[in-house]
Design an enzyme around this catalytic site. Sequence first.
Site, PDB file in Angstrom:
ATOM      1  CG  HIS A  20       8.895 -24.704  12.501  1.00  0.00           C
ATOM      2  ND1 HIS A  20       8.993 -24.722  13.879  1.00  0.00           N
ATOM      3  CD2 HIS A  20      10.051 -25.226  12.041  1.00  0.00           C
ATOM      4  CE1 HIS A  20      10.155 -25.249  14.238  1.00  0.00           C
ATOM      5  NE2 HIS A  20      10.826 -25.555  13.137  1.00  0.00           N
ATOM      6  NE  ARG A  54       8.816 -30.893  15.054  1.00  0.00           N
ATOM      7  CZ  ARG A  54       9.966 -31.160  14.445  1.00  0.00           C
ATOM      8  NH1 ARG A  54      10.111 -32.292  13.774  1.00  0.00           N
ATOM      9  NH2 ARG A  54      10.978 -30.308  14.499  1.00  0.00           N
ATOM     10  CG  HIS A  55       7.382 -28.652  10.966  1.00  0.00           C
ATOM     11  ND1 HIS A  55       7.045 -28.042  12.158  1.00  0.00           N
ATOM     12  CD2 HIS A  55       8.709 -28.923  11.046  1.00  0.00           C
ATOM     13  CE1 HIS A  55       8.124 -27.941  12.911  1.00  0.00           C
ATOM     14  NE2 HIS A  55       9.143 -28.476  12.276  1.00  0.00           N
ATOM     15  CB  CYS A  73       0.717  -2.344   4.906  1.00  0.00           C
ATOM     16  SG  CYS A  73       0.611  -3.314   6.433  1.00  0.00           S
ATOM     17  N   GLY A  74       2.212  -0.337   6.316  1.00  0.00           N
ATOM     18  CA  GLY A  74       2.939   0.447   7.319  1.00  0.00           C
ATOM     19  C   GLY A  74       3.529  -0.421   8.411  1.00  0.00           C
ATOM     20  CB  THR A  75       2.054  -2.246  11.105  1.00  0.00           C
ATOM     21  OG1 THR A  75       0.861  -2.744  10.469  1.00  0.00           O
ATOM     22  CG2 THR A  75       1.785  -0.868  11.700  1.00  0.00           C
ATOM     23  N   GLY A 115      -1.787  -5.141   8.735  1.00  0.00           N
ATOM     24  CA  GLY A 115      -3.032  -5.074   7.957  1.00  0.00           C
ATOM     25  C   GLY A 115      -3.005  -6.015   6.762  1.00  0.00           C
ATOM     26  CG  ASP A 166      -0.394   0.229   2.535  1.00  0.00           C
ATOM     27  OD1 ASP A 166       0.833   0.409   2.636  1.00  0.00           O
ATOM     28  OD2 ASP A 166      -1.163   0.247   3.522  1.00  0.00           O
TER      29      ASP A 166
HETATM   30  C1  RB5 Z   1      -1.867   3.049   6.467  1.00  0.00           C
HETATM   31  O1  RB5 Z   1      -1.878   4.277   7.131  1.00  0.00           O
HETATM   32  C2  RB5 Z   1      -1.666   1.927   7.452  1.00  0.00           C
HETATM   33  O2  RB5 Z   1      -2.759   1.810   8.298  1.00  0.00           O
HETATM   34  C3  RB5 Z   1      -1.427   0.618   6.727  1.00  0.00           C
HETATM   35  O3  RB5 Z   1      -0.312   0.743   5.905  1.00  0.00           O
HETATM   36  C4  RB5 Z   1      -1.124  -0.599   7.585  1.00  0.00           C
HETATM   37  O4  RB5 Z   1      -0.087  -0.315   8.474  1.00  0.00           O
HETATM   38  C5  RB5 Z   1      -2.257  -1.242   8.224  1.00  0.00           C
HETATM   39  O5  RB5 Z   1      -2.117  -2.230   8.936  1.00  0.00           O
END
Ligand code: RB5
Length: 147
Positions: A98, A133-134, A65-67, A70, A8
């Site tokens: 695994h 197992r995996h 994405c940012g984190t 998402g 994104d």
């Molecule tokens: C976008 O601002 C941010 O929410 C998206 O990139 C992501 O980190 C969502 O999980």
Amino acid sequence: MKIAVANDHAGLELKWVLLEHLAELGVEAENLGVDTDDPVDYPDVAQRLGQAVVAGDADLGLLICGTGIGVCLAANKVRGVRAASCCFEYHARMAREHNHANVCCLGGRVIGPELAKAIATQFIRTPESDAERHVRRTRKVEALEAQ
Ligand code: RB5
């Protein structure tokens, strides 16, 4: 091996870094967008990449994405996707060995370019373990998905 890559707006910068890195590794990559920093909805990006991996258009996927959270949540709603949010190389190795993950999710606002490259390399180079197992546990995850 072919790697699909999608992001994104918050993952755009890291996507360019990873595409360059894959080229340096000699790994074929397909850029599924987005290529501008105009805000987009991460589920749309995750769906596009997840469907490409499940369809066999790519062997593995990298989603940014940012984190990394998402896109991971959303990609795991596509049947056949096993997406893992990876912040360390160890995550990437375990996710492949695994958990038989087929999509690696990265946070462009969380990790730096060198760590992201190392994580992506580890993910791509680690094979799925065929230990009973995996395989059994992955089959159980698939059974949950089918319910
Ligand atoms: C976008 O601002 C941010 O929410 C998206 O990139 C992501 O980190 C969502 O999980």
